[in-house]
Write a protein that holds these residues in place. Structure first.
Motif, PDB file in Angstrom:
ATOM      1  N   PRO A 128       0.812  -1.229   0.000  1.00 12.69           N
ATOM      2  CA  PRO A 128       0.000   0.000   0.000  1.00 12.69           C
ATOM      3  C   PRO A 128       0.842   1.274   0.000  1.00 12.69           C
ATOM      4  CG  PRO A 128       0.007  -0.952   2.198  1.00 12.69           C
ATOM      5  CD  PRO A 128       0.728  -1.931   1.309  1.00 12.69           C
ATOM      6  N   LEU A 129       1.415   1.553  -1.166  1.00 13.15           N
ATOM      7  CA  LEU A 129       2.193   2.776  -1.370  1.00 13.15           C
ATOM      8  C   LEU A 129       1.365   3.708  -2.243  1.00 13.15           C
ATOM      9  CD1 LEU A 129       5.089   3.105  -0.231  1.00 13.15           C
ATOM     10  CD2 LEU A 129       5.931   2.867  -2.572  1.00 13.15           C
ATOM     11  N   TYR A 130       1.369   4.980  -1.911  1.00 13.86           N
ATOM     12  CA  TYR A 130       0.546   5.961  -2.617  1.00 13.86           C
ATOM     13  C   TYR A 130       1.385   7.164  -3.016  1.00 13.86           C
ATOM     14  CZ  TYR A 130      -3.177   3.302  -0.335  1.00 13.86           C
ATOM     15  OH  TYR A 130      -3.989   2.283   0.114  1.00 13.86           O
ATOM     16  N   PHE A 157       5.620  13.064  -3.842  1.00 22.50           N
ATOM     17  CA  PHE A 157       6.351  12.085  -3.041  1.00 22.50           C
ATOM     18  C   PHE A 157       5.462  10.874  -2.788  1.00 22.50           C
ATOM     19  CE2 PHE A 157       4.217  14.785   0.071  1.00 22.50           C
ATOM     20  CZ  PHE A 157       3.806  13.917   1.073  1.00 22.50           C
ATOM     21  N   CYS A 158       6.004   9.883  -2.115  1.00 23.02           N
ATOM     22  CA  CYS A 158       5.263   8.653  -1.841  1.00 23.02           C
ATOM     23  C   CYS A 158       4.952   8.521  -0.357  1.00 23.02           C
ATOM     24  CB  CYS A 158       6.055   7.422  -2.299  1.00 23.02           C
ATOM     25  SG  CYS A 158       6.230   7.286  -4.088  1.00 23.02           S
ATOM     26  N   ARG A 159       3.952   7.712  -0.073  1.00 28.50           N
ATOM     27  CA  ARG A 159       3.585   7.459   1.319  1.00 28.50           C
ATOM     28  C   ARG A 159       3.154   5.997   1.475  1.00 28.50           C
ATOM     29  NH1 ARG A 159      -0.735  11.123   2.561  1.00 28.50           N
ATOM     30  NH2 ARG A 159       0.776  12.582   3.435  1.00 28.50           N
ATOM     31  N   TYR A 160       3.707   5.346   2.488  1.00 34.84           N
ATOM     32  CA  TYR A 160       3.206   4.025   2.880  1.00 34.84           C
ATOM     33  C   TYR A 160       2.077   4.232   3.874  1.00 34.84           C
ATOM     34  CZ  TYR A 160       2.763  -0.541   5.022  1.00 34.84           C
ATOM     35  OH  TYR A 160       2.247  -1.728   5.495  1.00 34.84           O
ATOM     36  N   ASP A 161       0.953   3.539   3.665  1.00 37.59           N
ATOM     37  CA  ASP A 161      -0.191   3.703   4.564  1.00 37.59           C
ATOM     38  C   ASP A 161      -1.067   2.455   4.486  1.00 37.59           C
ATOM     39  OD1 ASP A 161      -2.325   4.507   6.086  1.00 37.59           O
ATOM     40  OD2 ASP A 161      -2.671   6.392   5.034  1.00 37.59           O
ATOM     41  N   ASP A 162      -0.995   1.641   5.527  1.00 39.61           N
ATOM     42  CA  ASP A 162      -1.819   0.439   5.563  1.00 39.61           C
ATOM     43  C   ASP A 162      -3.021   0.589   6.493  1.00 39.61           C
ATOM     44  OD1 ASP A 162      -0.767   0.290   8.113  1.00 39.61           O
ATOM     45  OD2 ASP A 162       0.337  -1.582   7.796  1.00 39.61           O
ATOM     46  N   PHE A 221       4.049   6.244   6.830  1.00 39.96           N
ATOM     47  CA  PHE A 221       5.251   7.076   6.779  1.00 39.96           C
ATOM     48  C   PHE A 221       5.475   7.581   5.354  1.00 39.96           C
ATOM     49  CE2 PHE A 221       6.587   2.596   6.577  1.00 39.96           C
ATOM     50  CZ  PHE A 221       7.321   2.553   5.408  1.00 39.96           C
ATOM     51  N   ASN A 222       6.054   8.758   5.265  1.00 42.30           N
ATOM     52  CA  ASN A 222       6.324   9.392   3.976  1.00 42.30           C
ATOM     53  C   ASN A 222       7.689   8.975   3.448  1.00 42.30           C
ATOM     54  OD1 ASN A 222       3.863  10.830   4.084  1.00 42.30           O
ATOM     55  ND2 ASN A 222       4.811  12.442   5.323  1.00 42.30           N
ATOM     56  N   ILE A 223       7.819   9.018   2.124  1.00 45.57           N
ATOM     57  CA  ILE A 223       9.054   8.617   1.449  1.00 45.57           C
ATOM     58  C   ILE A 223       9.436   9.740   0.497  1.00 45.57           C
ATOM     59  CG2 ILE A 223      10.137   6.893  -0.036  1.00 45.57           C
ATOM     60  CD1 ILE A 223       7.900   4.930   0.901  1.00 45.57           C
ATOM     61  N   GLU A 224      10.472  10.478   0.836  1.00 44.43           N
ATOM     62  CA  GLU A 224      10.891  11.634   0.040  1.00 44.43           C
ATOM     63  C   GLU A 224      11.817  11.188  -1.099  1.00 44.43           C
ATOM     64  OE1 GLU A 224      11.598  14.651  -1.911  1.00 44.43           O
ATOM     65  OE2 GLU A 224      10.156  14.899  -0.268  1.00 44.43           O
ATOM     66  N   ASN A 234      -3.682  10.680   0.151  1.00 40.98           N
ATOM     67  CA  ASN A 234      -3.171   9.589  -0.668  1.00 40.98           C
ATOM     68  C   ASN A 234      -3.887   9.606  -2.020  1.00 40.98           C
ATOM     69  OD1 ASN A 234      -1.735   8.771   1.598  1.00 40.98           O
ATOM     70  ND2 ASN A 234      -3.211   7.188   2.166  1.00 40.98           N
ATOM     71  N   LEU A 235      -3.124   9.615  -3.090  1.00 42.40           N
ATOM     72  CA  LEU A 235      -3.720   9.581  -4.416  1.00 42.40           C
ATOM     73  C   LEU A 235      -4.028   8.157  -4.837  1.00 42.40           C
ATOM     74  CD1 LEU A 235      -1.466  12.088  -6.416  1.00 42.40           C
ATOM     75  CD2 LEU A 235      -3.657  12.550  -5.311  1.00 42.40           C
ATOM     76  N   THR A 236      -5.089   7.993  -5.583  1.00 41.30           N
ATOM     77  CA  THR A 236      -5.355   6.706  -6.210  1.00 41.30           C
ATOM     78  C   THR A 236      -4.362   6.500  -7.356  1.00 41.30           C
ATOM     79  OG1 THR A 236      -6.890   7.656  -7.818  1.00 41.30           O
ATOM     80  CG2 THR A 236      -7.811   6.929  -5.682  1.00 41.30           C
ATOM     81  N   LYS A 237      -4.283   5.274  -7.828  1.00 48.81           N
ATOM     82  CA  LYS A 237      -3.444   5.007  -8.992  1.00 48.81           C
ATOM     83  C   LYS A 237      -3.889   5.865 -10.174  1.00 48.81           C
ATOM     84  CE  LYS A 237      -2.324   1.356 -12.322  1.00 48.81           C
ATOM     85  NZ  LYS A 237      -2.551  -0.065 -12.703  1.00 48.81           N
TER      86      LYS A 237
END
Length: 229
Positions: A101-103, A112-117, A122-125, A154-157
């Motif tokens: 679940p990465l967004y 940027f990306c974010r892991y969110d289950d 947590f954010n990923i820069e 969180n954005l959808t695909k």
């Protein structure tokens, strides 16, 4: 991949690196799934993706966020450096194959990306080797009273692809091809109806094509909805 291939064909670029890139994405995802098992769908999978992108593939930051080679994922992979969206797309592609679940998260001039289950987040820069900035960092640096349509969600695909189309459209404008830009901005607007920049650039592309009525109507609708933009 279809958006990238269509863009490159339109502008006469070769696609020699694309098949290799997509094979590497699939092979790497299969290896991670084998090693991690069900953990691939957890934070462990996200951290493994970060390690692959920044340690195994050694992909670095390219500050030229308007350069085509810093945007297209296979070019980022080949050149070992990319801007925020190009690097983020690679991580999102790996995550999709791992069901992790990465967004994507969109900001004015940044992605940027974010892991969110639902439990852990947590954010990923992408411009800092996957560093975890808190939301307040992004809020303070990128948002203001003139950006009410950005909420760090969180954005959808579908929406992330819309952001990619927006960036492809800007590349078309840079290449003096407003007709192709209109097609890209329409796709961006379809996937992200509230993306003000896509709506504004679509209006601009209409004007550059000589369609004054569509361009002005686009701007009128945009500023009616966002009077402080």
């Amino acid at each position: 991949s279809s958006a990238t291939a269509e863009f490159m064909r339109h502008f006469g670029y070769t696609e020699t690196d694309q098949p290799l890139f997509y094979r590497e994405i699939a092979k790497t995802a299969d290896s991670l799934a084998l090693v991690l098992g069900d953990g691939a769908k957890t934070a462990a999978g996200a951290k493994a993706i970060i390690d692959v992108v920044y340690k195994t593939w050694n992909i670095g930051f390219d500050p030229r966020d308007t350069a085509l080679e810093a945007l297209l994922p296979h070019e980022v992979f080949t050149n070992k450096k990319g801007a925020c969206l190009g690097v983020s797309l690679i991580m999102l592609m790996l995550a999709e194959k791992l069901y992790c679940p990465l967004y994507g998260v969109m900001l004015p001039g940044h992605f940027f990306c974010r892991y969110d289950d639902g439990l852990e987040r947590f954010n990923i820069e992408p411009n800092k080797s996957g560093y975890c900035h808190p939301d307040n960092y992004y809020r303070d640096k990128y948002l203001s009273s003139n950006t009410p349509n950005y909420d760090l969600c969180n954005l959808t695909k579908k929406a992330s692809i819309g952001v990619f189309y927006y960036n492809l459209g800007t590349q078309c404008l840079k290449r003096n091809d407003p007709g192709a830009a209109i097609a890209c901005f329409k796709e961006s607007k379809r996937r992200c109806p509230d993306f003000a920049e896509a709506r504004g650039n679509l209006a601009l592309a209409w004007l550059q094509c000589g369609n004054r009525d569509s361009g002005l109507a686009g701007f009128d609708g945009l500023f009616a909805k966002y009077p402080n933009l």
